[in-house]
Design a protein around this motif. Structure first.
Motif, PDB file in Angstrom:
ATOM      1  N   LEU A 134     -39.738 -19.065  85.037  1.00 26.89           N
ATOM      2  CA  LEU A 134     -38.776 -19.766  84.191  1.00 26.89           C
ATOM      3  C   LEU A 134     -37.444 -19.044  84.323  1.00 26.89           C
ATOM      4  O   LEU A 134     -37.386 -17.814  84.287  1.00 26.89           O
ATOM      5  CB  LEU A 134     -39.215 -19.761  82.728  1.00 26.89           C
ATOM      6  CG  LEU A 134     -40.474 -20.550  82.373  1.00 26.89           C
ATOM      7  CD1 LEU A 134     -40.844 -20.321  80.908  1.00 26.89           C
ATOM      8  CD2 LEU A 134     -40.271 -22.022  82.639  1.00 26.89           C
ATOM      9  N   GLN A 135     -36.354 -19.797  84.488  1.00 30.59           N
ATOM     10  CA  GLN A 135     -35.013 -19.237  84.653  1.00 30.59           C
ATOM     11  C   GLN A 135     -34.202 -19.472  83.381  1.00 30.59           C
ATOM     12  O   GLN A 135     -34.475 -20.394  82.625  1.00 30.59           O
ATOM     13  CB  GLN A 135     -34.297 -19.924  85.827  1.00 30.59           C
ATOM     14  CG  GLN A 135     -35.027 -19.846  87.145  1.00 30.59           C
ATOM     15  CD  GLN A 135     -35.024 -18.442  87.718  1.00 30.59           C
ATOM     16  OE1 GLN A 135     -34.103 -17.654  87.462  1.00 30.59           O
ATOM     17  NE2 GLN A 135     -36.051 -18.124  88.483  1.00 30.59           N
ATOM     18  N   GLY A 136     -33.187 -18.655  83.184  1.00 35.82           N
ATOM     19  CA  GLY A 136     -32.257 -18.856  82.072  1.00 35.82           C
ATOM     20  C   GLY A 136     -32.931 -18.872  80.711  1.00 35.82           C
ATOM     21  O   GLY A 136     -32.523 -19.617  79.824  1.00 35.82           O
ATOM     22  N   VAL A 137     -33.913 -18.032  80.523  1.00 39.67           N
ATOM     23  CA  VAL A 137     -34.664 -18.009  79.265  1.00 39.67           C
ATOM     24  C   VAL A 137     -33.834 -17.341  78.172  1.00 39.67           C
ATOM     25  O   VAL A 137     -33.223 -16.292  78.382  1.00 39.67           O
ATOM     26  CB  VAL A 137     -36.011 -17.279  79.442  1.00 39.67           C
ATOM     27  CG1 VAL A 137     -36.778 -17.221  78.135  1.00 39.67           C
ATOM     28  CG2 VAL A 137     -36.848 -17.949  80.518  1.00 39.67           C
ATOM     29  N   THR A 138     -33.792 -17.977  77.014  1.00 42.64           N
ATOM     30  CA  THR A 138     -33.129 -17.399  75.838  1.00 42.64           C
ATOM     31  C   THR A 138     -34.084 -17.435  74.654  1.00 42.64           C
ATOM     32  O   THR A 138     -34.981 -18.278  74.589  1.00 42.64           O
ATOM     33  CB  THR A 138     -31.844 -18.162  75.457  1.00 42.64           C
ATOM     34  OG1 THR A 138     -32.178 -19.521  75.183  1.00 42.64           O
ATOM     35  CG2 THR A 138     -30.803 -18.080  76.553  1.00 42.64           C
ATOM     36  N   ALA A 139     -33.873 -16.520  73.737  1.00 44.10           N
ATOM     37  CA  ALA A 139     -34.609 -16.502  72.465  1.00 44.10           C
ATOM     38  C   ALA A 139     -33.573 -16.554  71.358  1.00 44.10           C
ATOM     39  O   ALA A 139     -32.619 -15.775  71.351  1.00 44.10           O
ATOM     40  CB  ALA A 139     -35.459 -15.245  72.350  1.00 44.10           C
ATOM     41  N   GLU A 140     -33.745 -17.479  70.431  1.00 45.98           N
ATOM     42  CA  GLU A 140     -32.786 -17.644  69.341  1.00 45.98           C
ATOM     43  C   GLU A 140     -33.484 -17.461  68.000  1.00 45.98           C
ATOM     44  O   GLU A 140     -34.532 -18.048  67.755  1.00 45.98           O
ATOM     45  CB  GLU A 140     -32.144 -19.031  69.413  1.00 45.98           C
ATOM     46  CG  GLU A 140     -31.045 -19.228  68.401  1.00 45.98           C
ATOM     47  CD  GLU A 140     -30.269 -20.516  68.618  1.00 45.98           C
ATOM     48  OE1 GLU A 140     -29.269 -20.713  67.909  1.00 45.98           O
ATOM     49  OE2 GLU A 140     -30.641 -21.320  69.504  1.00 45.98           O
ATOM     50  N   LEU A 141     -32.890 -16.640  67.154  1.00 42.21           N
ATOM     51  CA  LEU A 141     -33.440 -16.339  65.834  1.00 42.21           C
ATOM     52  C   LEU A 141     -32.664 -17.095  64.763  1.00 42.21           C
ATOM     53  O   LEU A 141     -31.437 -17.075  64.757  1.00 42.21           O
ATOM     54  CB  LEU A 141     -33.349 -14.835  65.563  1.00 42.21           C
ATOM     55  CG  LEU A 141     -33.758 -14.367  64.171  1.00 42.21           C
ATOM     56  CD1 LEU A 141     -35.251 -14.599  63.927  1.00 42.21           C
ATOM     57  CD2 LEU A 141     -33.400 -12.897  63.986  1.00 42.21           C
ATOM     58  N   PHE A 142     -33.404 -17.732  63.869  1.00 38.68           N
ATOM     59  CA  PHE A 142     -32.825 -18.415  62.711  1.00 38.68           C
ATOM     60  C   PHE A 142     -33.401 -17.762  61.456  1.00 38.68           C
ATOM     61  O   PHE A 142     -34.619 -17.773  61.268  1.00 38.68           O
ATOM     62  CB  PHE A 142     -33.176 -19.907  62.713  1.00 38.68           C
ATOM     63  CG  PHE A 142     -32.723 -20.634  63.934  1.00 38.68           C
ATOM     64  CD1 PHE A 142     -31.457 -21.189  63.999  1.00 38.68           C
ATOM     65  CD2 PHE A 142     -33.559 -20.766  65.035  1.00 38.68           C
ATOM     66  CE1 PHE A 142     -31.032 -21.869  65.134  1.00 38.68           C
ATOM     67  CE2 PHE A 142     -33.155 -21.448  66.167  1.00 38.68           C
ATOM     68  CZ  PHE A 142     -31.889 -21.996  66.219  1.00 38.68           C
ATOM     69  N   VAL A 143     -32.539 -17.184  60.625  1.00 42.74           N
ATOM     70  CA  VAL A 143     -32.995 -16.587  59.365  1.00 42.74           C
ATOM     71  C   VAL A 143     -32.167 -17.159  58.222  1.00 42.74           C
ATOM     72  O   VAL A 143     -30.987 -17.457  58.386  1.00 42.74           O
ATOM     73  CB  VAL A 143     -32.895 -15.044  59.377  1.00 42.74           C
ATOM     74  CG1 VAL A 143     -33.912 -14.442  60.314  1.00 42.74           C
ATOM     75  CG2 VAL A 143     -31.509 -14.564  59.702  1.00 42.74           C
ATOM     76  N   PRO A 144     -32.784 -17.315  57.063  1.00 41.61           N
ATOM     77  CA  PRO A 144     -32.052 -17.874  55.925  1.00 41.61           C
ATOM     78  C   PRO A 144     -31.146 -16.837  55.272  1.00 41.61           C
ATOM     79  O   PRO A 144     -31.224 -15.643  55.558  1.00 41.61           O
ATOM     80  CB  PRO A 144     -33.180 -18.284  54.975  1.00 41.61           C
ATOM     81  CG  PRO A 144     -34.280 -17.320  55.275  1.00 41.61           C
ATOM     82  CD  PRO A 144     -34.184 -17.053  56.750  1.00 41.61           C
ATOM     83  N   LYS A 145     -30.295 -17.330  54.383  1.00 44.93           N
ATOM     84  CA  LYS A 145     -29.449 -16.451  53.575  1.00 44.93           C
ATOM     85  C   LYS A 145     -30.384 -15.535  52.783  1.00 44.93           C
ATOM     86  O   LYS A 145     -31.397 -15.981  52.256  1.00 44.93           O
ATOM     87  CB  LYS A 145     -28.604 -17.303  52.641  1.00 44.93           C
ATOM     88  CG  LYS A 145     -27.549 -16.551  51.909  1.00 44.93           C
ATOM     89  CD  LYS A 145     -26.668 -17.496  51.116  1.00 44.93           C
ATOM     90  CE  LYS A 145     -25.569 -16.726  50.433  1.00 44.93           C
ATOM     91  NZ  LYS A 145     -24.682 -17.617  49.681  1.00 44.93           N
ATOM     92  N   GLY A 146     -30.046 -14.280  52.717  1.00 44.09           N
ATOM     93  CA  GLY A 146     -30.905 -13.310  52.038  1.00 44.09           C
ATOM     94  C   GLY A 146     -31.593 -12.374  53.020  1.00 44.09           C
ATOM     95  O   GLY A 146     -32.052 -11.311  52.655  1.00 44.09           O
ATOM     96  N   ILE A 147     -31.665 -12.768  54.288  1.00 45.04           N
ATOM     97  CA  ILE A 147     -32.165 -11.901  55.356  1.00 45.04           C
ATOM     98  C   ILE A 147     -30.960 -11.533  56.209  1.00 45.04           C
ATOM     99  O   ILE A 147     -30.234 -12.395  56.700  1.00 45.04           O
ATOM    100  CB  ILE A 147     -33.235 -12.602  56.219  1.00 45.04           C
ATOM    101  CG1 ILE A 147     -34.434 -13.038  55.359  1.00 45.04           C
ATOM    102  CG2 ILE A 147     -33.678 -11.697  57.364  1.00 45.04           C
ATOM    103  CD1 ILE A 147     -35.230 -11.887  54.779  1.00 45.04           C
ATOM    104  N   ILE A 148     -30.740 -10.242  56.385  1.00 43.87           N
ATOM    105  CA  ILE A 148     -29.553  -9.744  57.072  1.00 43.87           C
ATOM    106  C   ILE A 148     -29.940  -9.261  58.463  1.00 43.87           C
ATOM    107  O   ILE A 148     -30.840  -8.435  58.614  1.00 43.87           O
ATOM    108  CB  ILE A 148     -28.925  -8.584  56.272  1.00 43.87           C
ATOM    109  CG1 ILE A 148     -28.594  -9.052  54.859  1.00 43.87           C
ATOM    110  CG2 ILE A 148     -27.700  -8.028  56.985  1.00 43.87           C
ATOM    111  CD1 ILE A 148     -28.397  -7.930  53.867  1.00 43.87           C
ATOM    112  N   LEU A 149     -29.245  -9.773  59.469  1.00 40.76           N
ATOM    113  CA  LEU A 149     -29.442  -9.341  60.850  1.00 40.76           C
ATOM    114  C   LEU A 149     -28.631  -8.067  61.064  1.00 40.76           C
ATOM    115  O   LEU A 149     -27.408  -8.073  60.980  1.00 40.76           O
ATOM    116  CB  LEU A 149     -28.990 -10.439  61.817  1.00 40.76           C
ATOM    117  CG  LEU A 149     -29.090 -10.142  63.305  1.00 40.76           C
ATOM    118  CD1 LEU A 149     -30.526  -9.873  63.727  1.00 40.76           C
ATOM    119  CD2 LEU A 149     -28.501 -11.296  64.106  1.00 40.76           C
ATOM    120  N   LEU A 150     -29.316  -6.953  61.347  1.00 37.44           N
ATOM    121  CA  LEU A 150     -28.646  -5.663  61.505  1.00 37.44           C
ATOM    122  C   LEU A 150     -28.332  -5.330  62.953  1.00 37.44           C
ATOM    123  O   LEU A 150     -27.320  -4.698  63.239  1.00 37.44           O
ATOM    124  CB  LEU A 150     -29.514  -4.543  60.909  1.00 37.44           C
ATOM    125  CG  LEU A 150     -29.795  -4.656  59.418  1.00 37.44           C
ATOM    126  CD1 LEU A 150     -30.746  -3.562  58.987  1.00 37.44           C
ATOM    127  CD2 LEU A 150     -28.513  -4.590  58.616  1.00 37.44           C
TER     128      LEU A 150
END
Length: 163
Positions: A66-82
């Motif tokens: 598989l080429q050009g593979v990406t992973a995208e994270l979706f988190v709601p308000k209240g979870i902080i991406l550090l």
């Protein structure tokens, strides 16, 4: 001199216990993903204000890359991406192989939150393939004996450059 040695020993024991509690707060949540099937599982205790790791395993169970593979994270308000961008470029995954992606997160408040990860890529026929799954994050308040060690968290996260 004897009192100093006893004090140093007791302080060292408390320090090591606090580090053990702090290290134990690093929770690993694994989400397995492949183009055909997605499974999610959350393990361990997730606590308010404690950093935890969300690990995504992107599996290519097919025979071709598989080429050009990406992973995208979706988190709601209240979870902080550090750390880590919400969209991470994985690039290429050979057939029958996997790649791992990690994000460091922290919860601002107790409650149940849903984190979703979507993986997508392009197969050898030029077709876009994707899969996603969600995991329930049950965030709890620190209670009981564990509150004693909160002071160590504050000491170790103290920013001396502010003075």
């Amino acid at each position: 001199m004897r009192k100093l040695i006893i004090f140093t020993f007791i302080f060292s024991c408390l320090f090591l216990a606090a580090l053990t509690v702090y290290a134990a707060s690093q929770i690993l949540v694994t989400v397995s993903i492949n183009p055909l099937n997605v499974n999610a599982d959350a393990k361990g205790s997730l606590l308010v204000g404690k950093i935890f790791t969300l690990q995504t395993r992107i599996e290519n169970k097919g025979d071709t890359a598989l080429q050009g593979v990406t992973a995208e994270l979706f988190v709601p308000k209240g979870i902080i991406l550090l750390s880590g961008d919400p969209i991470q470029n994985v690039d290429k995954i050979s057939g029958k192989h996997h790649r791992d992606v990690r994000w460091k997160l922290k919860a601002a408040a107790a409650g149940q939150y849903i984190a979703t990860v979507r993986a997508q890529g392009i197969n050898e026929d030029g077709e876009s393939v994707s899969s996603e799954d969600s995991v329930l994050l049950d965030i709890r308040e620190l209670r009981g004996f564990g509150r004693i060690f909160e002071i160590f968290d504050r000491v170790f996260s103290f920013n001396f450059r502010e003075f």
